[in-house]
Design a protein around this motif. Structure first.
Motif, PDB file in Angstrom:
ATOM      1  N   VAL A  96      -2.374   2.923  -0.932  1.00  0.00           N
ATOM      2  CA  VAL A  96      -3.538   2.292  -0.298  1.00  0.00           C
ATOM      3  C   VAL A  96      -3.103   1.179   0.650  1.00  0.00           C
ATOM      4  N   ILE A  97      -2.153   0.363   0.212  1.00  0.00           N
ATOM      5  CA  ILE A  97      -1.709  -0.759   1.046  1.00  0.00           C
ATOM      6  C   ILE A  97      -1.029  -0.276   2.322  1.00  0.00           C
ATOM      7  N   VAL A  98      -0.173   0.751   2.184  1.00  0.00           N
ATOM      8  CA  VAL A  98       0.603   1.224   3.328  1.00  0.00           C
ATOM      9  C   VAL A  98      -0.216   2.144   4.223  1.00  0.00           C
ATOM     10  N   MET A  99      -0.881   3.140   3.622  1.00  0.00           N
ATOM     11  CA  MET A  99      -1.575   4.153   4.413  1.00  0.00           C
ATOM     12  C   MET A  99      -2.896   3.650   4.991  1.00  0.00           C
ATOM     13  N   GLN A 100      -3.586   2.785   4.238  1.00  0.00           N
ATOM     14  CA  GLN A 100      -4.890   2.307   4.695  1.00  0.00           C
ATOM     15  C   GLN A 100      -4.815   0.897   5.282  1.00  0.00           C
ATOM     16  N   THR A 101      -3.596   0.379   5.453  1.00  0.00           N
ATOM     17  CA  THR A 101      -3.382  -0.965   6.017  1.00  0.00           C
ATOM     18  C   THR A 101      -4.413  -1.953   5.465  1.00  0.00           C
ATOM     19  N   ALA A 102      -4.367  -2.120   4.147  1.00  0.00           N
ATOM     20  CA  ALA A 102      -5.398  -2.886   3.449  1.00  0.00           C
ATOM     21  C   ALA A 102      -5.493  -4.327   3.935  1.00  0.00           C
ATOM     22  N   TRP A 103      -4.368  -4.900   4.367  1.00  0.00           N
ATOM     23  CA  TRP A 103      -4.409  -6.300   4.802  1.00  0.00           C
ATOM     24  C   TRP A 103      -5.259  -6.492   6.059  1.00  0.00           C
ATOM     25  N   GLN A 104      -5.561  -5.400   6.768  1.00  0.00           N
ATOM     26  CA  GLN A 104      -6.377  -5.494   7.981  1.00  0.00           C
ATOM     27  C   GLN A 104      -7.829  -5.084   7.755  1.00  0.00           C
ATOM     28  N   ASP A 105      -8.115  -4.491   6.602  1.00  0.00           N
ATOM     29  CA  ASP A 105      -9.450  -3.940   6.335  1.00  0.00           C
ATOM     30  C   ASP A 105     -10.019  -4.565   5.070  1.00  0.00           C
ATOM     31  N   ALA A 106     -10.921  -5.517   5.224  1.00  0.00           N
ATOM     32  CA  ALA A 106     -11.486  -6.216   4.069  1.00  0.00           C
ATOM     33  C   ALA A 106     -12.245  -5.266   3.141  1.00  0.00           C
ATOM     34  N   PHE A 107     -12.725  -4.149   3.672  1.00  0.00           N
ATOM     35  CA  PHE A 107     -13.489  -3.206   2.852  1.00  0.00           C
ATOM     36  C   PHE A 107     -12.640  -2.612   1.719  1.00  0.00           C
ATOM     37  N   THR A 108     -11.318  -2.570   1.901  1.00  0.00           N
ATOM     38  CA  THR A 108     -10.438  -2.002   0.875  1.00  0.00           C
ATOM     39  C   THR A 108      -9.934  -3.051  -0.123  1.00  0.00           C
ATOM     40  N   TRP A 109     -10.206  -4.325   0.096  1.00  0.00           N
ATOM     41  CA  TRP A 109      -9.664  -5.358  -0.802  1.00  0.00           C
ATOM     42  C   TRP A 109     -10.122  -5.193  -2.251  1.00  0.00           C
ATOM     43  N   PRO A 110     -11.387  -4.894  -2.526  1.00  0.00           N
ATOM     44  CA  PRO A 110     -11.771  -4.670  -3.928  1.00  0.00           C
ATOM     45  C   PRO A 110     -10.982  -3.529  -4.572  1.00  0.00           C
ATOM     46  N   LEU A 111     -10.721  -2.469  -3.806  1.00  0.00           N
ATOM     47  CA  LEU A 111      -9.933  -1.359  -4.349  1.00  0.00           C
ATOM     48  C   LEU A 111      -8.507  -1.789  -4.649  1.00  0.00           C
ATOM     49  N   VAL A 112      -7.921  -2.598  -3.786  1.00  0.00           N
ATOM     50  CA  VAL A 112      -6.553  -3.077  -4.005  1.00  0.00           C
ATOM     51  C   VAL A 112      -6.476  -3.905  -5.292  1.00  0.00           C
ATOM     52  N   ILE A 113      -7.438  -4.792  -5.484  1.00  0.00           N
ATOM     53  CA  ILE A 113      -7.446  -5.617  -6.704  1.00  0.00           C
ATOM     54  C   ILE A 113      -7.637  -4.739  -7.939  1.00  0.00           C
ATOM     55  N   PHE A 114      -8.532  -3.755  -7.841  1.00  0.00           N
ATOM     56  CA  PHE A 114      -8.745  -2.831  -8.954  1.00  0.00           C
ATOM     57  C   PHE A 114      -7.457  -2.083  -9.290  1.00  0.00           C
ATOM     58  N   LEU A 115      -6.781  -1.535  -8.285  1.00  0.00           N
ATOM     59  CA  LEU A 115      -5.538  -0.801  -8.529  1.00  0.00           C
ATOM     60  C   LEU A 115      -4.456  -1.700  -9.089  1.00  0.00           C
ATOM     61  N   PHE A 116      -4.432  -2.957  -8.638  1.00  0.00           N
ATOM     62  CA  PHE A 116      -3.477  -3.918  -9.207  1.00  0.00           C
ATOM     63  C   PHE A 116      -3.765  -4.130 -10.695  1.00  0.00           C
TER      64      PHE A 116
END
Length: 348
Positions: free
Chosen positions: A70-90
Protein backbone atom coordinates in the motif's frame (compact mmCIF):
# COMPACT_ATOMS: atom_id res chain seq x y z
CA UNK A 1 26.80 -28.19 18.85
CA UNK A 2 24.77 -31.11 20.19
CA UNK A 3 23.79 -29.08 23.26
CA UNK A 4 22.35 -26.39 20.97
CA UNK A 5 20.20 -29.00 19.22
CA UNK A 6 18.89 -30.45 22.49
CA UNK A 7 15.29 -29.34 22.90
CA UNK A 8 13.94 -28.19 26.29
CA UNK A 9 11.94 -30.63 28.40
CA UNK A 10 8.16 -30.24 28.67
CA UNK A 11 6.07 -30.64 31.83
CA UNK A 12 2.57 -31.56 32.99
CA UNK A 13 0.13 -29.20 34.67
CA UNK A 14 1.07 -30.48 38.15
CA UNK A 15 4.72 -29.57 37.59
CA UNK A 16 4.30 -25.84 36.91
CA UNK A 17 2.96 -22.99 39.09
CA UNK A 18 -0.76 -22.29 38.95
CA UNK A 19 -0.31 -18.98 37.15
CA UNK A 20 0.92 -20.92 34.09
CA UNK A 21 -2.06 -23.30 34.03
CA UNK A 22 -4.36 -23.27 31.00
CA UNK A 23 -7.93 -24.52 31.32
CA UNK A 24 -8.18 -28.24 30.31
CA UNK A 25 -4.58 -28.33 29.02
CA UNK A 26 -2.83 -31.14 30.91
CA UNK A 27 0.62 -31.45 29.33
CA UNK A 28 3.11 -29.74 27.04
CA UNK A 29 4.10 -26.94 29.43
CA UNK A 30 7.57 -25.41 29.19
CA UNK A 31 9.79 -24.83 32.22
CA UNK A 32 8.40 -21.83 34.17
CA UNK A 33 11.90 -20.32 34.36
CA UNK A 34 13.07 -20.91 30.82
CA UNK A 35 15.89 -18.85 29.39
CA UNK A 36 15.29 -16.70 26.33
CA UNK A 37 17.30 -19.23 24.32
CA UNK A 38 15.14 -22.09 25.57
CA UNK A 39 12.02 -20.13 24.60
CA UNK A 40 13.31 -19.67 21.07
CA UNK A 41 14.38 -23.32 20.81
CA UNK A 42 10.92 -24.39 21.93
CA UNK A 43 9.56 -22.93 18.69
CA UNK A 44 10.95 -26.03 16.96
CA UNK A 45 9.44 -28.62 19.28
CA UNK A 46 5.81 -29.46 19.95
CA UNK A 47 4.51 -27.82 23.14
CA UNK A 48 1.09 -26.46 24.01
CA UNK A 49 2.32 -23.02 22.85
CA UNK A 50 4.06 -23.90 19.57
CA UNK A 51 1.09 -23.44 17.25
CA UNK A 52 -0.09 -20.42 19.25
CA UNK A 53 3.19 -18.77 18.26
CA UNK A 54 3.37 -19.78 14.61
CA UNK A 55 -0.31 -19.06 13.86
CA UNK A 56 0.38 -15.40 14.62
CA UNK A 57 4.06 -15.05 13.67
CA UNK A 58 3.63 -16.13 10.04
CA UNK A 59 0.59 -13.88 9.33
CA UNK A 60 2.61 -10.92 10.61
CA UNK A 61 4.70 -11.13 7.45
CA UNK A 62 1.63 -11.34 5.24
CA UNK A 63 0.20 -8.14 6.73
CA UNK A 64 3.63 -6.48 6.57
CA UNK A 65 3.75 -7.28 2.85
CA UNK A 66 0.29 -5.74 2.43
CA UNK A 67 1.41 -2.64 4.34
CA UNK A 68 4.51 -2.18 2.22
CA UNK A 69 2.46 -2.75 -0.94
CA UNK A 70 0.00 0.00 0.00
CA UNK A 71 2.77 2.44 0.91
CA UNK A 72 4.82 1.79 -2.23
CA UNK A 73 2.16 1.10 -4.86
CA UNK A 74 -0.46 3.60 -3.69
CA UNK A 75 2.06 6.28 -2.60
CA UNK A 76 0.23 6.62 0.70
CA UNK A 77 2.30 9.58 1.88
CA UNK A 78 0.74 11.65 -0.94
CA UNK A 79 -2.86 10.45 -0.57
CA UNK A 80 -4.57 11.24 2.74
CA UNK A 81 -7.47 8.96 1.77
CA UNK A 82 -5.22 5.90 2.31
CA UNK A 83 -3.88 6.95 5.74
CA UNK A 84 -6.58 5.12 7.74
CA UNK A 85 -5.78 1.95 5.78
CA UNK A 86 -2.06 2.34 6.48
CA UNK A 87 -2.69 2.68 10.22
CA UNK A 88 -5.04 -0.32 10.14
CA UNK A 89 -2.46 -2.47 8.32
CA UNK A 90 0.21 -1.34 10.78
CA UNK A 91 -2.03 -2.49 13.64
CA UNK A 92 -2.53 -5.79 11.79
CA UNK A 93 1.25 -6.26 11.89
CA UNK A 94 1.59 -5.23 15.53
CA UNK A 95 -1.06 -7.39 17.17
CA UNK A 96 0.00 -10.84 15.81
CA UNK A 97 3.67 -10.00 16.35
CA UNK A 98 3.03 -8.94 19.95
CA UNK A 99 0.97 -12.09 20.50
CA UNK A 100 3.59 -14.42 19.09
CA UNK A 101 6.31 -12.77 21.20
CA UNK A 102 4.12 -12.97 24.30
CA UNK A 103 3.51 -16.68 23.80
CA UNK A 104 7.20 -17.27 23.03
CA UNK A 105 8.71 -15.59 26.09
CA UNK A 106 5.91 -15.93 28.66
CA UNK A 107 7.54 -19.00 30.22
CA UNK A 108 10.67 -17.11 31.34
CA UNK A 109 9.11 -16.22 34.72
CA UNK A 110 5.86 -15.16 36.36
CA UNK A 111 6.82 -11.51 35.92
CA UNK A 112 7.73 -12.03 32.27
CA UNK A 113 4.43 -13.80 31.65
CA UNK A 114 2.39 -10.87 32.93
CA UNK A 115 4.45 -8.21 31.18
CA UNK A 116 4.43 -10.09 27.87
CA UNK A 117 0.66 -10.29 27.90
CA UNK A 118 0.33 -6.63 28.92
CA UNK A 119 1.96 -5.80 25.57
CA UNK A 120 -0.29 -8.33 23.85
CA UNK A 121 -3.38 -6.60 25.27
CA UNK A 122 -2.07 -3.17 24.30
CA UNK A 123 -1.49 -4.36 20.73
CA UNK A 124 -5.01 -5.77 20.50
CA UNK A 125 -6.54 -2.52 21.71
CA UNK A 126 -4.46 -0.63 19.14
CA UNK A 127 -5.86 -2.96 16.46
CA UNK A 128 -9.33 -1.98 17.70
CA UNK A 129 -8.47 1.65 17.02
CA UNK A 130 -7.09 0.73 13.58
CA UNK A 131 -10.41 -0.93 12.78
CA UNK A 132 -12.27 2.21 13.86
CA UNK A 133 -10.16 4.33 11.48
CA UNK A 134 -11.07 2.25 8.43
CA UNK A 135 -14.74 2.01 9.43
CA UNK A 136 -14.96 5.75 9.91
CA UNK A 137 -13.21 6.45 6.62
CA UNK A 138 -14.69 3.81 4.31
CA UNK A 139 -17.47 1.68 5.88
CA UNK A 140 -20.04 4.01 7.49
CA UNK A 141 -23.42 3.72 5.72
CA UNK A 142 -24.23 6.70 3.53
CA UNK A 143 -27.01 8.00 5.77
CA UNK A 144 -24.67 8.14 8.80
CA UNK A 145 -21.76 9.85 7.06
CA UNK A 146 -20.92 13.24 8.62
CA UNK A 147 -23.50 12.72 11.36
CA UNK A 148 -22.92 13.62 15.02
CA UNK A 149 -22.14 9.96 15.80
CA UNK A 150 -19.67 9.82 12.91
CA UNK A 151 -17.80 12.88 14.21
CA UNK A 152 -17.66 11.43 17.76
CA UNK A 153 -16.88 7.87 16.66
CA UNK A 154 -13.06 7.91 16.58
CA UNK A 155 -12.62 9.95 19.82
CA UNK A 156 -14.91 7.51 21.66
CA UNK A 157 -12.99 4.59 20.18
CA UNK A 158 -9.73 6.10 21.40
CA UNK A 159 -11.18 6.28 24.91
CA UNK A 160 -12.40 2.66 24.59
CA UNK A 161 -8.96 1.39 23.59
CA UNK A 162 -7.34 2.97 26.64
CA UNK A 163 -10.03 1.47 28.89
CA UNK A 164 -9.57 -1.88 27.13
CA UNK A 165 -5.84 -1.96 27.87
CA UNK A 166 -6.27 -0.82 31.47
CA UNK A 167 -9.10 -3.26 32.19
CA UNK A 168 -7.35 -6.25 30.61
CA UNK A 169 -4.16 -5.51 32.58
CA UNK A 170 -6.27 -5.10 35.73
CA UNK A 171 -7.78 -8.54 35.08
CA UNK A 172 -4.36 -10.06 35.68
CA UNK A 173 -3.05 -8.07 38.65
CA UNK A 174 -5.62 -5.67 40.04
CA UNK A 175 -4.56 -2.07 40.70
CA UNK A 176 -0.89 -1.14 40.18
CA UNK A 177 1.34 0.43 42.82
CA UNK A 178 -0.35 -1.21 45.79
CA UNK A 179 1.81 -1.86 48.84
CA UNK A 180 2.50 -5.47 47.93
CA UNK A 181 2.24 -8.04 50.68
CA UNK A 182 1.47 -11.75 50.80
CA UNK A 183 -2.18 -11.06 51.68
CA UNK A 184 -2.71 -8.48 48.93
CA UNK A 185 -1.09 -10.76 46.35
CA UNK A 186 -3.63 -13.44 47.17
CA UNK A 187 -6.43 -11.05 46.26
CA UNK A 188 -5.18 -10.37 42.73
CA UNK A 189 -7.87 -11.42 40.22
CA UNK A 190 -5.59 -13.74 38.21
CA UNK A 191 -4.61 -15.67 41.35
CA UNK A 192 -7.73 -15.51 43.48
CA UNK A 193 -10.55 -15.62 40.92
CA UNK A 194 -9.37 -16.91 37.53
CA UNK A 195 -12.95 -17.16 36.22
CA UNK A 196 -13.68 -13.55 37.14
CA UNK A 197 -10.37 -12.55 35.59
CA UNK A 198 -11.25 -14.32 32.34
CA UNK A 199 -14.76 -12.79 32.23
CA UNK A 200 -13.29 -9.33 32.81
CA UNK A 201 -10.83 -9.87 29.99
CA UNK A 202 -13.53 -11.08 27.61
CA UNK A 203 -15.57 -7.96 28.38
CA UNK A 204 -12.49 -5.73 27.96
CA UNK A 205 -12.16 -6.83 24.33
CA UNK A 206 -15.78 -7.59 23.46
CA UNK A 207 -17.00 -4.08 24.30
CA UNK A 208 -14.57 -2.19 21.99
CA UNK A 209 -15.25 -4.68 19.19
CA UNK A 210 -19.02 -4.27 19.49
CA UNK A 211 -18.76 -0.49 19.60
CA UNK A 212 -16.36 -0.35 16.64
CA UNK A 213 -18.77 -2.42 14.57
CA UNK A 214 -21.95 -0.44 15.27
CA UNK A 215 -21.86 1.25 11.83
CA UNK A 216 -21.10 -2.06 10.11
CA UNK A 217 -23.81 -3.99 11.98
CA UNK A 218 -26.34 -1.29 11.14
CA UNK A 219 -25.26 -1.24 7.50
CA UNK A 220 -25.45 -5.00 6.85
CA UNK A 221 -28.22 -6.12 9.24
CA UNK A 222 -30.60 -3.26 10.04
CA UNK A 223 -30.50 -0.51 7.44
CA UNK A 224 -33.39 -0.43 4.96
CA UNK A 225 -34.00 1.93 2.07
CA UNK A 226 -31.89 4.73 0.61
CA UNK A 227 -28.49 5.50 2.08
CA UNK A 228 -27.80 1.95 3.29
CA UNK A 229 -24.70 1.30 1.13
CA UNK A 230 -25.95 -2.11 0.02
CA UNK A 231 -23.19 -3.29 -2.33
CA UNK A 232 -21.18 -6.43 -3.13
CA UNK A 233 -18.72 -5.67 -0.35
CA UNK A 234 -21.28 -6.67 2.28
CA UNK A 235 -20.66 -10.33 1.41
CA UNK A 236 -17.05 -9.98 2.60
CA UNK A 237 -18.22 -8.16 5.71
CA UNK A 238 -20.47 -11.14 6.54
CA UNK A 239 -17.40 -13.42 6.46
CA UNK A 240 -15.50 -11.12 8.79
CA UNK A 241 -18.38 -10.82 11.26
CA UNK A 242 -18.95 -14.60 11.36
CA UNK A 243 -15.25 -15.28 12.01
CA UNK A 244 -15.07 -12.55 14.64
CA UNK A 245 -17.92 -14.07 16.63
CA UNK A 246 -16.42 -17.54 16.26
CA UNK A 247 -13.14 -16.12 17.57
CA UNK A 248 -14.85 -14.71 20.65
CA UNK A 249 -16.77 -17.95 21.19
CA UNK A 250 -13.58 -20.03 21.16
CA UNK A 251 -11.79 -17.65 23.52
CA UNK A 252 -14.65 -17.63 26.02
CA UNK A 253 -15.62 -21.32 26.01
CA UNK A 254 -12.29 -23.21 25.81
CA UNK A 255 -13.81 -25.67 23.36
CA UNK A 256 -12.99 -28.36 22.30
CA UNK A 257 -10.43 -29.12 25.04
CA UNK A 258 -13.00 -28.61 27.79
CA UNK A 259 -14.92 -31.63 26.44
CA UNK A 260 -11.85 -33.87 26.54
CA UNK A 261 -9.08 -32.49 28.81
CA UNK A 262 -5.66 -33.59 27.67
CA UNK A 263 -6.74 -34.62 24.16
CA UNK A 264 -5.98 -31.28 22.50
CA UNK A 265 -2.91 -30.22 24.46
CA UNK A 266 -0.65 -29.86 21.43
CA UNK A 267 -2.91 -29.54 18.39
CA UNK A 268 -6.47 -28.30 18.08
CA UNK A 269 -7.13 -26.50 21.37
CA UNK A 270 -9.25 -23.37 21.49
CA UNK A 271 -6.45 -20.82 21.63
CA UNK A 272 -4.93 -22.14 18.42
CA UNK A 273 -8.32 -22.09 16.71
CA UNK A 274 -8.92 -18.62 18.20
CA UNK A 275 -5.71 -17.39 16.57
CA UNK A 276 -6.56 -18.91 13.18
CA UNK A 277 -10.12 -17.54 13.14
CA UNK A 278 -8.89 -14.13 14.29
CA UNK A 279 -6.35 -13.90 11.48
CA UNK A 280 -8.84 -15.09 8.86
CA UNK A 281 -11.36 -12.56 10.16
CA UNK A 282 -8.77 -9.79 9.86
CA UNK A 283 -7.99 -10.91 6.31
CA UNK A 284 -11.65 -10.68 5.24
CA UNK A 285 -11.97 -7.37 7.09
CA UNK A 286 -9.04 -6.00 5.09
CA UNK A 287 -10.41 -7.29 1.78
CA UNK A 288 -13.84 -5.81 2.47
CA UNK A 289 -12.40 -2.43 3.38
CA UNK A 290 -10.16 -2.34 0.30
CA UNK A 291 -13.20 -2.99 -1.89
CA UNK A 292 -15.21 -0.28 -0.10
CA UNK A 293 -12.33 2.14 -0.64
CA UNK A 294 -12.36 1.59 -4.38
CA UNK A 295 -16.15 1.48 -4.77
CA UNK A 296 -16.99 4.50 -2.60
CA UNK A 297 -13.92 6.71 -2.98
CA UNK A 298 -15.43 9.49 -5.10
CA UNK A 299 -18.59 9.79 -3.02
CA UNK A 300 -16.73 9.69 0.31
CA UNK A 301 -14.22 12.34 -0.75
CA UNK A 302 -17.13 14.69 -1.48
CA UNK A 303 -19.38 13.90 1.50
CA UNK A 304 -17.42 12.41 4.38
CA UNK A 305 -15.36 13.98 7.17
CA UNK A 306 -12.00 15.23 5.82
CA UNK A 307 -9.09 12.92 6.65
CA UNK A 308 -6.24 14.85 8.27
CA UNK A 309 -2.86 13.98 9.73
CA UNK A 310 -3.95 14.90 13.26
CA UNK A 311 -7.17 12.88 13.08
CA UNK A 312 -5.34 9.73 11.93
CA UNK A 313 -1.61 9.56 12.68
CA UNK A 314 -1.94 11.96 15.61
CA UNK A 315 -4.69 9.90 17.25
CA UNK A 316 -2.78 6.65 16.59
CA UNK A 317 0.36 8.02 18.26
CA UNK A 318 -1.69 9.25 21.21
CA UNK A 319 -3.17 5.76 21.60
CA UNK A 320 0.26 4.13 21.49
CA UNK A 321 1.65 6.53 24.10
CA UNK A 322 -1.35 6.04 26.41
CA UNK A 323 -1.12 2.25 26.11
CA UNK A 324 2.61 2.26 26.81
CA UNK A 325 2.05 4.39 29.92
CA UNK A 326 -0.58 1.93 31.18
CA UNK A 327 1.71 -1.03 30.50
CA UNK A 328 4.55 0.73 32.31
CA UNK A 329 2.33 1.46 35.33
CA UNK A 330 1.44 -2.21 35.60
CA UNK A 331 4.91 -3.55 34.80
CA UNK A 332 7.09 -1.49 37.14
CA UNK A 333 5.70 -2.98 40.39
CA UNK A 334 6.31 -6.49 39.05
CA UNK A 335 10.02 -5.84 38.85
CA UNK A 336 10.27 -5.49 42.63
CA UNK A 337 7.38 -7.49 44.07
CA UNK A 338 5.99 -11.04 43.98
CA UNK A 339 2.86 -11.64 41.94
CA UNK A 340 1.47 -15.00 43.04
CA UNK A 341 2.38 -17.21 45.97
CA UNK A 342 5.13 -19.53 44.91
CA UNK A 343 4.39 -23.14 44.22
CA UNK A 344 6.93 -25.88 43.72
CA UNK A 345 7.49 -26.83 40.16
CA UNK A 346 8.79 -30.08 38.72
CA UNK A 347 12.46 -30.90 38.55
CA UNK A 348 14.29 -29.38 35.65
Amino acid sequence: MLSLLKLPRVFTINQVPKVFHEDSIISGYRHPRSSATDCIRSLFQLTNETLNIWTHFLPTWYFLWKLVTVIVMQTAWQDAFTWPLVIFLFSCCVYPLASSCAHTFSSMSVRARHICFFFDYGALSFYSLGSAFIYSAYVFPDKWVNSFFHRCYVPITLFNTVICTALSCYSRLGLPFLQYSHDIVKRFPECQSPRFSKCLRVFAFAYPYLFDNIPLFYRVFLCVGDGCTDNDTNFLHYHHIALAFLTGFLFATHLPERLAPGSFDFIGHSHQLFHVCGILGTHFQMKAVEQDMVTRRSWLLQNSIPITFSSTVGVAVLCLVANLIIIMLYSLPLLSAPVCPKKKSGKS
